[in-house]
Scaffold this active site. Structure first.
Site, PDB file in Angstrom:
ATOM      1  N   LYS A  54       9.450 -29.873  -0.636  1.00 64.45           N
ATOM      2  CA  LYS A  54       8.393 -28.876  -0.436  1.00 64.45           C
ATOM      3  C   LYS A  54       7.825 -28.441  -1.781  1.00 64.45           C
ATOM      4  O   LYS A  54       6.608 -28.284  -1.934  1.00 64.45           O
ATOM      5  CB  LYS A  54       8.942 -27.685   0.362  1.00 64.45           C
ATOM      6  CG  LYS A  54       9.191 -28.059   1.823  1.00 64.45           C
ATOM      7  CD  LYS A  54      10.057 -27.069   2.584  1.00 64.45           C
ATOM      8  CE  LYS A  54      10.362 -27.625   3.976  1.00 64.45           C
ATOM      9  NZ  LYS A  54      11.293 -26.810   4.760  1.00 64.45           N
ATOM     10  N   GLN A  98      14.727 -21.415   3.925  1.00 61.40           N
ATOM     11  CA  GLN A  98      15.198 -22.696   4.448  1.00 61.40           C
ATOM     12  C   GLN A  98      16.326 -22.462   5.457  1.00 61.40           C
ATOM     13  O   GLN A  98      17.334 -21.830   5.138  1.00 61.40           O
ATOM     14  CB  GLN A  98      15.670 -23.596   3.288  1.00 61.40           C
ATOM     15  CG  GLN A  98      16.046 -25.006   3.712  1.00 61.40           C
ATOM     16  CD  GLN A  98      14.864 -25.796   4.285  1.00 61.40           C
ATOM     17  OE1 GLN A  98      13.775 -25.776   3.751  1.00 61.40           O
ATOM     18  NE2 GLN A  98      15.092 -26.495   5.386  1.00 61.40           N
ATOM     19  N   ASP A 121       6.090 -20.385   7.796  1.00 60.89           N
ATOM     20  CA  ASP A 121       6.852 -21.234   8.721  1.00 60.89           C
ATOM     21  C   ASP A 121       6.515 -20.888  10.178  1.00 60.89           C
ATOM     22  O   ASP A 121       6.864 -21.629  11.091  1.00 60.89           O
ATOM     23  CB  ASP A 121       8.355 -21.026   8.491  1.00 60.89           C
ATOM     24  CG  ASP A 121       9.011 -22.253   7.888  1.00 60.89           C
ATOM     25  OD1 ASP A 121       8.381 -23.336   7.912  1.00 60.89           O
ATOM     26  OD2 ASP A 121      10.146 -22.144   7.402  1.00 60.89           O
TER      27      ASP A 121
END
Ligand code: NDP
Length: 294
Positions: A54, A98, A121
């Site tokens: 990422k 994460q 997200d």
């Protein structure tokens, strides 16, 4: 019949290039550069790899990335404290925690702490709630399902009025995918581990999305001729001919399904590359939101 192969690698490259150009234009016009903060807790190898990928994608798109790593022993308060600090940081537009977090951490409480406008997200309960409601739109859609929708669009698959069958109901893939397809006017069936006659459901589908985590479970005899098949699964299958002893396969038995389907995503090179591309797009959108408030 031989299916159209939906090339996720090429489509993801196109999305990333679009984002790169938009970021360059934003910088030229306003001097503002989008920023993504990543929060990694512990030293899980797969999670570390995802975070690195990422950050690399950010660099390629011209997006600033700020990496934060906490030890696996970090407390709930420490993680939430870091998220709060990132919420207040004007150089950070997107916050990516994460997952999975260590077992002793309340994941939902951490996701709840993320500022809605930085929830790139799309996992904040309010964003998911808006996704589920008619006439409401979330600020951000979870990246993997958003990527699947983009693949369907690029492949020219009609969703309106289509029978869509989603296999899997996880919060990060199956459920938001079902909500997105329903918003796109498909008639949606969600299958899961307790579903009776899975094959019967899948056989009716014009669009099949497999997000199960079971090697090649959806076989060609379960696919309606001409259906679009989106394979989210990433599984290791033993393969002595490979140096590492395995190869990556999806939840769909590719060869047999491709012989019947109208369009299909390969694994690897289908859905996988789209997730990061859509994260870049969401981060750019978060920067647009921040700029509009200045
Ligand atoms: P989860 O394990 O969270 O969910 C799996 C789902 O599949 C559950 O809803 C489960 O049902 C259902 N399921 C399990 N066994 C069966 C069965 N025998 N028949 C029918 N349904 C079944 O997985 P994720 O959604 O997180 O991930 C799914 C796959 O997608 C994995 O292979 C993962 O690696 C991959 N993935 C890929 C991404 C990408 O970027 N390409 C991103 C995220 C995931 P129940 O709810 O009843 O338990």
């Amino acid at each position: 019949m031989s299916a159209q192969i939906i090339d996720g690698k090429a489509i993801a490259a196109k999305v990333r290039e679009e984002v790169r150009q938009a970021v360059a234009k934003m910088k030229a016009d306003t001097g503002y550069v989008p920023g993504l903060a990543t929060v990694l807790v512990g030293d899980d190898t797969a999670s570390s790899t995802y975070v690195r990928m990422k950050q690399k994608a950010c660099a390629e798109a011209g997006i600033h990335s700020f990496g934060h790593t906490l030890p696996g022993s970090a407390t709930q308060a420490e993680i939430e404290g870091l998220v709060a600090q990132l919420n207040d940081d004007p150089t950070v537009n997107g916050i990516l925690v994460q997952l999975p977090l260590p077992d002793h951490i309340d994941e939902e409480a951490v996701l709840n702490t993320i500022d809605l406008e930085k929830d790139v997200d799309g996992f904040h309960p309010v964003n998911i709630g808006r996704l589920a409601m008619k006439g409401r739109d979330p600020l951000f859609v979870p990246c993997t399902p958003a990527g699947c929708m983009r693949l369907l669009k690029e492949a020219g698959v009609e969703t309106s009025g289509a029978e869509a069958v989603i296999v899997g109901r996880s919060n990060i893939v199956g459920l938001p995918m079902a909500m997105l397809l329903q918003k796109a006017n498909a008639t949606v069936t969600i299958c899961h581990s307790r579903t009776k006659d899975l094959a019967g459901h899948v056989r009716r589908a014009d669009i099949v999305v497999a997000a199960i985590g079971r090697t090649e479970m959806i076989t060609g005899d379960m696919i309606k001729p001409g259906a679009a098949v989106i394979d989210v699964g990433i599984n290791r299958k033993e393969d002595a001919s490979k140096k590492r002893g395995y190869r990556l396969v999806g939840d769909v038995a590719y060869e047999s399904a491709a012989a019947v389907a109208g369009a299909i995503t390969p694994v690897p090179g289908g859905v996988g590359p789209m997730t990061i591309a859509l994260l870049m797009e969401n981060t750019y959108r978060a920067a647009e939101i921040a700029l509009s408030k200045k």
